[in-house]
Structures are given as C-alpha cells and as structure tokens.
Scaffold this active site. Structure first.
Site, PDB file in Angstrom:
ATOM      1  N   ASP A  82     -34.661  21.075  33.779  1.00 15.55           N
ATOM      2  CA  ASP A  82     -34.142  21.160  35.142  1.00 15.55           C
ATOM      3  C   ASP A  82     -35.315  21.558  36.033  1.00 15.55           C
ATOM      4  O   ASP A  82     -35.757  22.708  36.028  1.00 15.55           O
ATOM      5  CB  ASP A  82     -33.019  22.198  35.214  1.00 15.55           C
ATOM      6  CG  ASP A  82     -32.442  22.319  36.630  1.00 15.55           C
ATOM      7  OD1 ASP A  82     -32.967  21.645  37.553  1.00 15.55           O
ATOM      8  OD2 ASP A  82     -31.482  23.091  36.817  1.00 15.55           O
ATOM      9  N   SER A 156     -44.257   8.739  43.349  1.00 13.02           N
ATOM     10  CA  SER A 156     -44.148   9.224  44.718  1.00 13.02           C
ATOM     11  C   SER A 156     -43.288   8.232  45.492  1.00 13.02           C
ATOM     12  O   SER A 156     -42.307   7.711  44.955  1.00 13.02           O
ATOM     13  CB  SER A 156     -45.549   9.385  45.333  1.00 13.02           C
ATOM     14  OG  SER A 156     -45.464   9.778  46.686  1.00 13.02           O
ATOM     15  N   TYR A 183     -38.390  15.259  52.508  1.00 14.05           N
ATOM     16  CA  TYR A 183     -38.679  14.272  51.470  1.00 14.05           C
ATOM     17  C   TYR A 183     -40.134  13.807  51.582  1.00 14.05           C
ATOM     18  O   TYR A 183     -40.861  13.741  50.582  1.00 14.05           O
ATOM     19  CB  TYR A 183     -37.729  13.078  51.607  1.00 14.05           C
ATOM     20  CG  TYR A 183     -37.920  12.011  50.549  1.00 14.05           C
ATOM     21  CD1 TYR A 183     -37.644  12.270  49.211  1.00 14.05           C
ATOM     22  CD2 TYR A 183     -38.367  10.734  50.893  1.00 14.05           C
ATOM     23  CE1 TYR A 183     -37.813  11.294  48.233  1.00 14.05           C
ATOM     24  CE2 TYR A 183     -38.534   9.745  49.929  1.00 14.05           C
ATOM     25  CZ  TYR A 183     -38.259  10.038  48.599  1.00 14.05           C
ATOM     26  OH  TYR A 183     -38.435   9.069  47.645  1.00 14.05           O
ATOM     27  N   LYS A 187     -43.113  14.064  48.739  1.00 13.76           N
ATOM     28  CA  LYS A 187     -43.732  12.858  48.174  1.00 13.76           C
ATOM     29  C   LYS A 187     -45.243  12.831  48.441  1.00 13.76           C
ATOM     30  O   LYS A 187     -46.010  12.327  47.617  1.00 13.76           O
ATOM     31  CB  LYS A 187     -43.048  11.603  48.724  1.00 13.76           C
ATOM     32  CG  LYS A 187     -41.604  11.458  48.268  1.00 13.76           C
ATOM     33  CD  LYS A 187     -41.491  11.074  46.795  1.00 13.76           C
ATOM     34  CE  LYS A 187     -40.978  12.097  45.874  1.00 13.76           C
ATOM     35  NZ  LYS A 187     -40.888  11.670  44.466  1.00 13.76           N
TER      36      LYS A 187
END
Length: 324
Positions: A82, A156, A183, A187
């Site tokens: 996890d 990515s 986000y 990335k």
C-alpha cells in the site's frame, strides 16, 4: 536499433521475439489496467514477475490472464504493498530484501489520479504521497536488489505539464487544492525521481527512466466527475479539428503498456537513462504551448538540480536518508 514502434504499438508487438527467461521483474499496481497488462506481456516471454498490489484479493482475480499466458518458465507472484502507508512500504521492501533475490527491472506503475483533497496514513497529500513518496521509499529500499544492467521505469504522465513540484508546500497547506494541480506535481516528481536515481546508480550499471503511457481508459479515472472526461475530450477534439487533425482516440491497454515494456526491455540504457519517453521513443523538451495530447516534456521535469532538491526534500518528509 529499438524498433519502428510508435503510439499504436502494443506490448506484444514491442516484445515480439524477445526472450525474458531467467529475468525477474517487479511491477507495482498489478491489480488493474496497465500493471496487469505489463505483467502479462513480460510473463508471456518467460519473465518471473513479482506484482505488488494494495488489495491482494483483487490482484489475484485480475491477474488470472497473467498466469494463463505465462510461457518459458515465466510466472507471477503477488506481494502486498500500500503506497499510501510507509509502514506497508517498509514491510514489503524489508521482505524483498530479506528474500535477497535480485530484479532486472522495476516498473513503478501504480498510482492515483485527480483525487479529492485527502491524506495518506502518514499525513502527506494523497497524490504526492502515493504516486511519489510511496515509490520513492519503496524503490530506494530495494535499490541494492536491482542487478547491474538493470533498470527502473517510472510511469509518469503528460499530466506532469499541469504543474512543477512545490518543495515549499508539498501537502497543500498554503495552496488552494486542485486535483489536477496535485496530480501534475506528483507526476513531475515521478520524472525527477528517475533523473536523480539514474545519476546515482548509473556508475553500477543501473539506469532509470520515466514515461507517459498515453491516454487510456482505466480505473485511474475513477475519481473524475462523470462529465469531466467528456468535456475534456470535446475541447481537445475542437482544437484538433481547428488544426485539421482527426479526433482523439484512446489507446487500448496493450498500447498503453507498450512504452513501459519498451523502456524497460527493448530500448538501450543510454537512450532512455535519465529521460522521459512516450509512444515508444524518447520525448523532446518543449517550452511552448502544448495541446493536451501532443508530445513533449517540460524542462523543469528533467532539471538535474531540481531532481536533487526534490530528493533531499523527499528524504526529509519520510525521515529516511538513502545512500548516494
């Protein structure tokens, strides 16, 4: 020669004629989408794949095809990981180190996208914590298991173009939270991590690269409002029509996973090391306006000094220092 591959190439096309017997590969996110297809394509060519997943029961169900397609001694074992819990990350990495078997390729494929504001178990903003910090700790803790000649592949996204990392406020304590902004930061961090990992490990023959798999409809979009994708596609297709180009087509999952196996197996180390790839080739730095589906990587994502700074900040955040 790395082959005449492009945006529509599939995993099976990229790996045609490749024998991975005796190779061992780790793939995170092996319970859905790209992770499952990446594992399948590799095991089908003889690789022993270790698939890491948060939900082992789900991963067992999702990877039936991986086992069915395994050939030439290829196979799959699953481990629990996890990425939103450093305790889980440390437990999983500790077990792999204790086991001692090496890896030829590590594909850091798992991730979340455009989640509502939330935090990991350790208090990090969900996307930065899961997509970057979880992998940062996990990969660094097993780095010694990557064989000389081995490779780290970070999945990515072109979403890195939404935002550079913010080393002053990684957890959005002072910045208004916006799912795509978060986000984009995470990335970009995936790419910068590959850049600095490559610098640190290439002297022992281990290289790292990052990539954009392409636009694919997978579970990654589960946090998006129902009409968000439709609105985005309408806007993109209007731009494309204005340029006299055909409408956008989603990649299939085998097309989406193709760049991962190309970058990990087919491309030469010097070609991809410290670089960002898409559509089965190395992308170019682009500073101007880029429409959402055009190729191009932002220079901030490949900046070596920036990569060192993110590494240091990441170590500080997780309370762990990794050898140079």
């Amino acid at each position: 020669m790395t082959g005449p591959f492009g945006a529509t190439s599939t995993t099976d096309e990229v790996l045609a004629g490749v024998d991975l017997s005796g190779k061992r590969v780790l793939v995170t996110g092996a319970s859905a989408g790209l992770g499952v297809e990446t594992a399948r394509a590799l095991a089908a060519r003889g690789a022993q794949v270790v698939g890491a997943a948060r939900d082992l029961a789900k991963a067992e169900r999702a990877t039936a095809a991986v086992r069915a397609d395994a050939r030439n001694g290829g196979g799959l074992e699953l481990i629990e990981l996890d990425l939103a819990s450093l305790a889980s990350v440390r437990k999983a990495s500790h077990a792999l180190v204790a086991d001692g078997r090496t890896f030829d390729i590590v594909i850091a494929n798992a991730g979340v996208m455009a989640t509502p504001l939330g935090h990991t178990v350790d208090g990090f903003e969900t996307q930065f914590g899961t997509n970057h910090l979880g992998h940062f700790v996990f990969v660094n803790r097993i780095a010694a298991l990557i064989s000389p000649g081995g490779r780290l592949v970070n999945v990515s996204s072109s979403g890195h173009r939404f935002a550079d990392v913010d080393l002053e406020d990684p957890n959005f304590e002072h910045t208004d939270y916006e799912p795509w902004l978060a986000y984009g930061r995470s990335k970009t961090a995936n790419i910068l991590f590959a850049v600095e990992f490559d610098r640190r490990h290439k002297s022992r023959g281990v290289r790292a690269t990052a990539l954009h798999p392409g636009g694919i409809q997978t579970e990654l979009g589960r946090h998006l409002p129902a009409d968000a994708l439709e609105q985005m596609l309408t806007r993109i297709n209007a731009e494309l029509a204005a340029e006299g180009k055909p409408p956008f087509q989603f990649k299939t999952v085998p097309q989406g996973a193709a760049t991962s196996v190309w970058a990990g197996v087919v491309a030469t180390a010097d070609e991809v090391g410290g670089k960002y790839c898409e559509n089965c080739h190395v992308s170019v730095i682009t500073e101007g306006v880029i429409n959402p589906i055009s190729e191009g990587v932002r220079s901030y994502a490949l900046d070596p000094e920036h990569a060192k700074a993110l590494w240091a900040r990441s170590e500080e955040m997780v309370g762990e220092v990794f050898a140079h």
